[in-house]
Write an enzyme that holds these catalytic residues in place. Structure first.
Site, PDB file in Angstrom:
ATOM      1  N   HIS A 111       0.817  -1.220   0.000  1.00 32.29           N
ATOM      2  CA  HIS A 111       0.000   0.000   0.000  1.00 32.29           C
ATOM      3  C   HIS A 111       0.851   1.272   0.000  1.00 32.29           C
ATOM      4  O   HIS A 111       0.346   2.354  -0.269  1.00 32.29           O
ATOM      5  CB  HIS A 111      -0.983  -0.004   1.181  1.00 32.29           C
ATOM      6  CG  HIS A 111      -0.384   0.239   2.527  1.00 32.29           C
ATOM      7  ND1 HIS A 111      -0.083  -0.778   3.415  1.00 32.29           N
ATOM      8  CD2 HIS A 111      -0.034   1.392   3.166  1.00 32.29           C
ATOM      9  CE1 HIS A 111       0.394  -0.267   4.525  1.00 32.29           C
ATOM     10  NE2 HIS A 111       0.452   1.048   4.400  1.00 32.29           N
ATOM     11  N   ASP A 142       0.443  -7.721   1.485  1.00 31.40           N
ATOM     12  CA  ASP A 142       0.816  -6.306   1.612  1.00 31.40           C
ATOM     13  C   ASP A 142       2.331  -6.108   1.616  1.00 31.40           C
ATOM     14  O   ASP A 142       2.871  -5.353   2.427  1.00 31.40           O
ATOM     15  CB  ASP A 142       0.206  -5.697   2.876  1.00 31.40           C
ATOM     16  CG  ASP A 142       0.102  -4.175   2.788  1.00 31.40           C
ATOM     17  OD1 ASP A 142       0.436  -3.624   1.713  1.00 31.40           O
ATOM     18  OD2 ASP A 142      -0.299  -3.548   3.778  1.00 31.40           O
ATOM     19  N   SER A 220       4.642   2.555   7.898  1.00 33.50           N
ATOM     20  CA  SER A 220       4.333   1.391   7.059  1.00 33.50           C
ATOM     21  C   SER A 220       5.535   0.976   6.227  1.00 33.50           C
ATOM     22  O   SER A 220       6.155   1.793   5.553  1.00 33.50           O
ATOM     23  CB  SER A 220       3.165   1.711   6.121  1.00 33.50           C
ATOM     24  OG  SER A 220       1.974   1.884   6.847  1.00 33.50           O
TER      25      SER A 220
END
Length: 380
Positions: A111, A142, A220
């Site tokens: 993402h 992911d 992230s």
């Protein structure tokens, strides 16, 4: 007698006073020694200092291998009376990543890179911005892999650990770029293991590590590190209504990463194994055909010439005259593991390789049957 007072009585009285004084001194000395020994055995300041030293050491050893990633996308703008247009690159998002190998491969989240065309990489110890290209992604977990177009000479990959050995309660250190602030470290513990979290790829990611180490937007893709300096997970998401850390963060276990990254580097993608079947939706079967199933996964169709057809499995069938739909085989277990929905079969088969043989337990009508199925590569 001395002045009418018995010497014996005086001596006894004095002895009692002396004894009481000695006993008092003894207990006072005992308490002081006990206090001293307890302080010597457990020095709270010293224990705290050792933990701090560990965090400082790991941060120093790791921070230059953790990078800030700017995802760039093209923006088309109109200008002037004749609406002439121009295209320029703008930053679409930022995240973190870390060095996988000496060849300049970088691990991050899918993402973080989704929808971007180019990437700029910044190191903590190097003011230069480096360009990177996308090698491949695995949205279901992911995870994404980038590669530096120019590799610095002093690049150092991070060491990876074994997430199967991670214990609830052990120390967890997150390094990344929350809110674009480079080289930020937060500490906490592993709060839980084996969490199932709905991922961006539309399928549940199972086995996730839960941590209370602060993970915020921008973290992230950064590494979650244990007290030995080994990466045990990739920081992925938080549970928060405000979008900021609320003490509940999640990381993809490093063992999943170690399994898929070599495939992405080699093939540009992960080669997923499958049974050669299409799955029927239970809700659609119930709504359109009145077929209700509590357990198992119904097969809609089998690929002609595929492994499931060769093993004798069958999908839905329809009476050409009445148009009535008849239920085919319903998969109950794969190698002894229960199957009740798509997430179940996806995550179970993800543990295997193309070419592996699995035992499928299925129901046909009221009969239970077993079949050996050789897994094939799912074409995408």
């Amino acid at each position: 007698m001395y002045n009418g007072i018995s010497v014996k009585r005086v001596n006894k009285k004095n002895m009692r006073i002396i004894m009481r004084t000695k006993i008092g001194h003894f207990f006072l000395t005992f308490l002081l020694l006990a206090s001293f020994n307890t302080h010597a055995l457990f020095n709270e300041g010293q224990a705290r200092l050792e933990s701090e030293k560990n965090t400082i050491s790991i941060f120093k050893d790791s921070v230059n291998s953790v990078v800030n990633i700017s995802s760039l996308g093209k923006l088309r703008a109109r200008r002037g009376f004749f609406f002439s247009s121009s295209t320029r690159e703008v930053v679409k998002g930022e995240g973190s990543g870390w060095i996988w190998d000496k060849n300049g491969h970088i691990i991050t989240n899918y993402h973080v890179v989704e929808g971007a065309d180019n990437f700029l990489i910044r190191f903590n110890n190097n003011k230069k911005e480096y360009k990177a290209t996308l090698v491949g992604t695995e949205p279901a977990k992911d995870i994404a892999v980038l590669k530096l177009l120019e590799v610095p000479r002093d690049i150092t990959p991070l060491k990876t650990g074994d997430s199967n050995n991670v214990q609830v309660g052990q120390k967890a250190i997150a390094i990344g770029s929350p809110f674009g602030l480079d080289a930020t470290v937060t500490t906490g513990i592993i709060s839980a293991k084996q969490r199932g979290i709905q991922g961006i790829g539309g399928v549940e990611i199972r086995g996730m590590l839960q941590t209370d180490s602060s993970i915020n937007p921008g973290n992230s893709g950064g590494p979650l590190i244990d007290s030995s300096g080994n990466v045990i997970g990739v920081n992925t998401m938080i549970f928060s209504s405000s979008g900021s850390s609320a003490g509940v963060g999640f990381a993809v276990p490093i063992n999943i990463v170690k399994k898929i990254v070599p495939q992405i580097i080699k093939f540009g993608m992960v080669k997923r194994p499958g049974l050669g079947i299409a799955i029927a939706e239970k809700r659609e079967l119930a709504y359109f055909y009145g077929i209700d199933l509590e357990k198992g996964l119904p097969i809609q169709s089998v690929r002609p010439g595929g492994p499931s057809e060769k093993a004798g499995l069958k999908g839905l069938s329809q009476n050409p005259r009445t148009r009535e739909v008849k239920l085919g085989d319903v998969i109950l277990k794969v190698d002894g593991k229960e199957i009740n929905d798509f997430d179940d079969i996806f995550n179970i088969l993800y543990e295997y390789k193309v070419g592996d043989i699995v035992e499928v337990l299925y129901r046909r009508g009221s009969a239970l049957k077993k079949a050996k199925v050789k897994l094939e590569e799912i074409k995408r």
